[in-house]
Design a protein around this motif. Structure first.
Motif, PDB file in Angstrom:
ATOM      1  N   GLU A 209       0.670  -1.531   0.108  1.00  0.00           N
ATOM      2  CA  GLU A 209       0.137  -0.008   0.264  1.00  0.00           C
ATOM      3  C   GLU A 209       1.208   1.050  -0.253  1.00  0.00           C
ATOM      4  O   GLU A 209       1.775   0.829   0.793  1.00  0.00           O
ATOM      5  CB  GLU A 209      -0.679   0.078   1.180  1.00  0.00           C
ATOM      6  N   VAL A 210       1.241   2.164  -1.109  1.00  0.00           N
ATOM      7  CA  VAL A 210       1.474   3.290  -0.671  1.00  0.00           C
ATOM      8  C   VAL A 210       0.568   4.021   0.459  1.00  0.00           C
ATOM      9  O   VAL A 210       0.075   4.190   0.483  1.00  0.00           O
ATOM     10  CB  VAL A 210       0.911   3.994  -2.443  1.00  0.00           C
ATOM     11  N   ILE A 211       1.537   4.286   0.515  1.00  0.00           N
ATOM     12  CA  ILE A 211       1.212   5.404   2.486  1.00  0.00           C
ATOM     13  C   ILE A 211       2.071   7.152   2.328  1.00  0.00           C
ATOM     14  O   ILE A 211       1.714   7.865   3.087  1.00  0.00           O
ATOM     15  CB  ILE A 211       1.784   4.855   3.209  1.00  0.00           C
ATOM     16  N   ALA A 212       2.654   7.464   1.322  1.00  0.00           N
ATOM     17  CA  ALA A 212       3.406   8.560   1.449  1.00  0.00           C
ATOM     18  C   ALA A 212       3.898   8.797  -0.285  1.00  0.00           C
ATOM     19  O   ALA A 212       4.454   8.069  -0.554  1.00  0.00           O
ATOM     20  CB  ALA A 212       3.866   8.772   2.481  1.00  0.00           C
ATOM     21  N   PHE A 213       3.803  10.289  -0.570  1.00  0.00           N
ATOM     22  CA  PHE A 213       5.089  10.663  -1.818  1.00  0.00           C
ATOM     23  C   PHE A 213       4.428   9.782  -2.676  1.00  0.00           C
ATOM     24  O   PHE A 213       5.120   9.248  -4.439  1.00  0.00           O
ATOM     25  CB  PHE A 213       6.076  10.481  -1.191  1.00  0.00           C
ATOM     26  N   GLU A 214       3.187   9.438  -3.534  1.00  0.00           N
ATOM     27  CA  GLU A 214       2.573   8.698  -4.648  1.00  0.00           C
ATOM     28  C   GLU A 214       3.416   9.122  -5.701  1.00  0.00           C
ATOM     29  O   GLU A 214       3.848   8.567  -6.500  1.00  0.00           O
ATOM     30  CB  GLU A 214       1.108   9.112  -4.353  1.00  0.00           C
ATOM     31  N   GLU A 215       3.523  10.221  -5.444  1.00  0.00           N
ATOM     32  CA  GLU A 215       4.123  11.878  -7.252  1.00  0.00           C
ATOM     33  C   GLU A 215       5.136  10.775  -7.492  1.00  0.00           C
ATOM     34  O   GLU A 215       5.698  11.415  -8.697  1.00  0.00           O
ATOM     35  CB  GLU A 215       3.812  13.132  -6.945  1.00  0.00           C
ATOM     36  N   LEU A 216       5.923  10.321  -6.971  1.00  0.00           N
ATOM     37  CA  LEU A 216       6.859   9.660  -6.709  1.00  0.00           C
ATOM     38  C   LEU A 216       6.965   8.178  -8.166  1.00  0.00           C
ATOM     39  O   LEU A 216       8.782   7.487  -7.701  1.00  0.00           O
ATOM     40  CB  LEU A 216       8.112   9.524  -5.216  1.00  0.00           C
ATOM     41  N   GLY A 217       6.104   7.644  -7.768  1.00  0.00           N
ATOM     42  CA  GLY A 217       5.897   6.934  -8.664  1.00  0.00           C
ATOM     43  C   GLY A 217       6.569   5.168  -7.600  1.00  0.00           C
ATOM     44  O   GLY A 217       6.143   5.091  -6.404  1.00  0.00           O
ATOM     45  N   THR A 218       7.334   4.747  -8.803  1.00  0.00           N
ATOM     46  CA  THR A 218       8.112   3.575  -7.601  1.00  0.00           C
ATOM     47  C   THR A 218       8.802   3.939  -6.583  1.00  0.00           C
ATOM     48  O   THR A 218       9.219   2.954  -6.043  1.00  0.00           O
ATOM     49  CB  THR A 218       8.699   2.763  -8.713  1.00  0.00           C
ATOM     50  N   GLU A 219       9.329   4.865  -6.586  1.00  0.00           N
ATOM     51  CA  GLU A 219      10.028   5.038  -5.425  1.00  0.00           C
ATOM     52  C   GLU A 219       9.399   6.051  -3.956  1.00  0.00           C
ATOM     53  O   GLU A 219       9.276   6.563  -2.893  1.00  0.00           O
ATOM     54  CB  GLU A 219      10.893   6.386  -5.595  1.00  0.00           C
ATOM     55  N   ALA A 220       7.664   6.101  -4.379  1.00  0.00           N
ATOM     56  CA  ALA A 220       6.752   6.354  -3.413  1.00  0.00           C
ATOM     57  C   ALA A 220       7.112   5.574  -2.226  1.00  0.00           C
ATOM     58  O   ALA A 220       7.491   4.493  -1.959  1.00  0.00           O
ATOM     59  CB  ALA A 220       5.194   6.231  -3.534  1.00  0.00           C
ATOM     60  N   ILE A 221       6.750   5.827  -0.660  1.00  0.00           N
ATOM     61  CA  ILE A 221       6.732   4.963   0.284  1.00  0.00           C
ATOM     62  C   ILE A 221       5.879   3.861  -0.080  1.00  0.00           C
ATOM     63  O   ILE A 221       4.658   4.414   0.227  1.00  0.00           O
ATOM     64  CB  ILE A 221       7.179   5.425   1.177  1.00  0.00           C
ATOM     65  N   ARG A 222       5.709   2.492   0.644  1.00  0.00           N
ATOM     66  CA  ARG A 222       4.948   1.703   0.496  1.00  0.00           C
ATOM     67  C   ARG A 222       4.948   0.836   1.849  1.00  0.00           C
ATOM     68  O   ARG A 222       6.095   0.372   2.241  1.00  0.00           O
ATOM     69  CB  ARG A 222       5.156   0.704  -0.706  1.00  0.00           C
ATOM     70  N   LYS A 223       4.628   0.812   2.473  1.00  0.00           N
ATOM     71  CA  LYS A 223       3.706  -0.047   3.471  1.00  0.00           C
ATOM     72  C   LYS A 223       3.404  -1.158   2.577  1.00  0.00           C
ATOM     73  O   LYS A 223       2.336  -2.361   2.143  1.00  0.00           O
ATOM     74  CB  LYS A 223       3.105   0.322   4.400  1.00  0.00           C
ATOM     75  N   LEU A 224       4.443  -2.760   3.074  1.00  0.00           N
ATOM     76  CA  LEU A 224       4.535  -3.985   2.574  1.00  0.00           C
ATOM     77  C   LEU A 224       4.276  -4.708   3.720  1.00  0.00           C
ATOM     78  O   LEU A 224       4.866  -4.783   5.109  1.00  0.00           O
ATOM     79  CB  LEU A 224       6.122  -4.131   2.405  1.00  0.00           C
ATOM     80  N   GLN A 225       3.476  -6.162   3.753  1.00  0.00           N
ATOM     81  CA  GLN A 225       3.528  -6.451   4.038  1.00  0.00           C
ATOM     82  C   GLN A 225       4.081  -7.726   4.296  1.00  0.00           C
ATOM     83  O   GLN A 225       3.556  -8.540   2.675  1.00  0.00           O
ATOM     84  CB  GLN A 225       1.954  -7.273   5.165  1.00  0.00           C
ATOM     85  N   VAL A 226       4.963  -8.683   4.757  1.00  0.00           N
ATOM     86  CA  VAL A 226       6.118  -9.626   4.408  1.00  0.00           C
ATOM     87  C   VAL A 226       5.876 -10.909   4.849  1.00  0.00           C
ATOM     88  O   VAL A 226       5.775 -11.095   6.415  1.00  0.00           O
ATOM     89  CB  VAL A 226       7.110  -9.390   3.661  1.00  0.00           C
TER      90      VAL A 226
END
Length: 184
Positions: A141-158
């Motif tokens: 889930e993208v949680i911050a800086f969506e405008e950065l595309g692949t560099e946006a901060i994502r919250k992963l469940q691993v």
């Protein structure tokens, strides 16, 4: 063969202190992705006293910019990027509570000193195995800086993300030439 070490994120100081450079471990739980552009933004936000998009306390940041997800998948290939690219910002984030970094390659003396001072650890992810790493991601889930595309901060469940302790909280470093038989 030794037992499989599965660590649950977020991380406690006790867990981090139990790790030694060279240990192979598997991470389950929440991990955040953040690369160069996101690190710069986080650093600038801290300097301005702005709230962070997530609480750093005990958290793990994976230096990765995931590829777009294929239909029915939570994420595309998600391989590590070079940790040294974040070295200008990492000591500040570590001082704010960041405990775990996941990437590839060496780290600066300043980052290692911050890890020793604040009980942090740097894991090496398997370079060249981005598709394998993606299989460990259950949700993204993208949680911050969506405008950065692949560099946006994502919250992963691993689930059981495979990593190696590259630099432990005592400063022992598997990248160090000569490897003076990991100090204890």
């Amino acid at each position: 063969m030794s037992n499989k070490i599965i660590l649950q994120a977020p991380f406690s100081d006790q867990t981090i202190r139990s790790l030694k450079a060279g240990d192979m471990v598997y991470i389950s739980g929440t991990v955040y992705t953040a690369r160069d552009a996101a690190h710069k933004r986080l650093y600038e936000m801290l300097e301005c006293g702005e709230p962070m998009p997530f609480d750093f306390a005990g958290q793990a940041v994976y230096y990765a910019g995931p590829a777009p997800a294929k239909p029915g998948k939570p994420i595309g290939s998600v391989g590590p990027t070079t940790g040294g690219r974040m070295d200008a910002y990492s000591p500040t984030l570590i001082a704010e509570g960041l405990k775990v970094m996941i990437g590839k390659g060496t780290r600066s003396a300043e980052v290692i000193e911050a890890m020793k001072q604040h009980t942090g650890v740097y894991f090496a992810a398997i370079g060249g195995a981005a598709a394998l790493m993606a299989k460990c991601v259950e949700s993204a889930e993208v949680i911050a800086f969506e405008e950065l595309g692949t560099e946006a901060i994502r919250k992963l469940q691993v689930k059981e993300l495979p990593v190696v302790v590259a630099i432990d909280c005592r400063g022992n470093d598997i990248y160090q030439s000569g490897r003076d038989a990991y100090k204890m």
